[in-house]
Enzyme design. Structure first.
Site, PDB file in Angstrom:
ATOM      1  N   LYS A 116       0.833  -1.206   0.000  1.00  0.00           N
ATOM      2  CA  LYS A 116       0.000   0.000   0.000  1.00  0.00           C
ATOM      3  C   LYS A 116       0.868   1.257   0.000  1.00  0.00           C
ATOM      4  O   LYS A 116       0.568   2.238  -0.685  1.00  0.00           O
ATOM      5  CB  LYS A 116      -0.940  -0.007   1.210  1.00  0.00           C
ATOM      6  CG  LYS A 116      -2.058  -1.039   1.090  1.00  0.00           C
ATOM      7  CD  LYS A 116      -2.765  -1.274   2.416  1.00  0.00           C
ATOM      8  CE  LYS A 116      -3.785  -2.398   2.276  1.00  0.00           C
ATOM      9  NZ  LYS A 116      -4.404  -2.777   3.563  1.00  0.00           N
ATOM     10  N   GLN A 160      -4.926  -1.739   9.688  1.00  0.00           N
ATOM     11  CA  GLN A 160      -4.699  -3.035   9.046  1.00  0.00           C
ATOM     12  C   GLN A 160      -5.297  -4.166   9.880  1.00  0.00           C
ATOM     13  O   GLN A 160      -5.009  -4.293  11.072  1.00  0.00           O
ATOM     14  CB  GLN A 160      -3.201  -3.271   8.837  1.00  0.00           C
ATOM     15  CG  GLN A 160      -2.873  -4.558   8.115  1.00  0.00           C
ATOM     16  CD  GLN A 160      -3.409  -4.582   6.694  1.00  0.00           C
ATOM     17  OE1 GLN A 160      -3.267  -3.619   5.954  1.00  0.00           O
ATOM     18  NE2 GLN A 160      -4.017  -5.693   6.314  1.00  0.00           N
ATOM     19  N   ASP A 183     -11.465   2.648   4.061  1.00  0.00           N
ATOM     20  CA  ASP A 183     -11.724   1.211   3.953  1.00  0.00           C
ATOM     21  C   ASP A 183     -13.212   0.918   3.814  1.00  0.00           C
ATOM     22  O   ASP A 183     -13.595  -0.188   3.418  1.00  0.00           O
ATOM     23  CB  ASP A 183     -11.176   0.483   5.190  1.00  0.00           C
ATOM     24  CG  ASP A 183      -9.964  -0.374   4.858  1.00  0.00           C
ATOM     25  OD1 ASP A 183      -9.731  -0.638   3.666  1.00  0.00           O
ATOM     26  OD2 ASP A 183      -9.253  -0.785   5.789  1.00  0.00           O
TER      27      ASP A 183
END
Length: 356
Positions: A116, A160, A183
């Site tokens: 990422k 994460q 997200d």
């Protein structure tokens, strides 16, 4: 059902298969079957460590499906994002920023975060990274989230997953400002996605990538019958909601579904997100259907330098002979997930700075 001799998708061994029955699993779809084996055929429970089960079907030797190239489409999207970020910087002096919080030292999570970060740098997004110890507290994680919530240079916050077991995942995800929830996991974003007439600020990246693959491959969704296999909060449920928003008729197949192969065989579009290697067989697919394979599963492969190879939920060799289009694994949905994360971060920066 007549029995047929058919090579298994993940093995060269042939087995004679009788009808099978679905059994309940808390995590994914799993099946059992009665098997009569050729005397020299290995026990199916010893092939890659799990039982193999499928409905037999006569296959042709030619592959007819178009391969949906996720790498190529993701590159197109990243190029568009790079251009738009450059325009934003030139016109208002703003560079989008993405903050990633990693807790612990899981190798797969470290790899995802590293990828990422590289993707951000490639398109011009500023990357902020926090690495916390496995035994840190929820309060410490939330403190960093609060700091990024208040930082005007950060337009997206990503925690994460998975988090260590001693942490309450919902408490931490709910601490992310909904306007920076790139997200798309905040319950308000999912709730808006589920409601007609409401628009979420962000859509979860993997399901969004699946729909983008369909759109950019020229595949019409409106009026089609679609089946989503799996009902996770991260992929299955939001994918079904997105397809419904595109005016498809939706069925979700899960661990308690009876006769799943019959339901799946009616679908014009299939999205599979179960995490079970080679689960979806060619015989389950309607001729000409489009198949999006979200699964990324390691299976034993002594010929690979790593000792394993990655496969999807879909038995690719079989499905490619039946479907009109199919995503490969790797190289299908995976690259799109990161591309959609970058897209959501750019979208957030534009909205927060009222940039058109």
């Amino acid at each position: 059902m007549a029995s047929t001799i058919l090579s298994d998708c993940s093995s060269s061994s042939a087995a004679r298969i009788l009808p099978f029955h679905m059994i309940r699993s808390t995590n994914a779809l799993r099946f059992r079957c009665s098997v009569f084996l050729h005397p020299k055929t290995p026990n199916p429970r010893q092939i890659h460590g799990k039982s193999l089960a499928f409905t037999p079907v006569a296959m042709t030797t030619e592959t007819s499906a178009k391969v949906i190239d996720g790498k190529s489409i993701a590159k197109q999207i990243r190029d568009e994002i790079t251009s738009e970020i450059s325009r934003m910087k030139d016109e208002i002096g703003i560079v989008p920023g993405l903050a990633v919080i990693l807790v612990g030292t899981r190798k797969d999570s470290q790899t995802y975060v590293r990828n990422k970060k590289k993707a951000c740098e490639a398109v011009g997004i500023t990357s902020h990274e926090v690495n916390l110890q496995e035994d840190c507290t929820e309060e410490e994680v939330i403190k960093y989230i609060s700091g990024f919530n208040n930082d005007p240079s950060v337009h997206g916050i990503l925690v994460q997953l998975p988090l260590p077991r001693h942490m309450n995942e919902q408490n931490i995800l709910n601490a992310v400002n909904i306007e920076k929830d790139v997200d798309g996991f905040h319950p308000l974003n999912i709730g808006r996605l589920a409601m007609q007439g409401r628009e979420p600020l962000f859509v979860p990246c993997t399901p969004k990538g699946c729909i983008e693959l369909l759109h950019r491959s020229g595949i019409d969704i409106k009026g089609k019958r679609a089946v989503v296999i799996g009902r996770s909060n991260i992929v299955g449920m939001p994918a079904a909601l997105l397809l419904q928003r595109q005016n498809a008729t939706i069925t979700i197949v899960h661990s308690s579904t009876k006769n799943p192969e019959e339901i799946i065989r009616q679908a014009d579009i299939v999205i599979s997100a179960t995490g079970v290697a080679n689960l979806v067989r060619g015989s389950w697919i309607k001729p000409g259907a489009v198949v999006i394979d979200v699964g990324i599963n390691p299976v034993d492969d002594p010929e690979s330098p790593r000792g394993y190879r990655l496969v999807g939920d879909v038995c690719y060799e079989e499905v490619a002979k039946i479907a009109s289009a199919v995503t490969p694994v790797p190289g299908g949905v995976g690259p799109m997930t990161i591309a959609m994360l970058l897209s959501n971060t750019l979208e957030s920066a534009k909205r927060l700075h009222n940039f058109k």
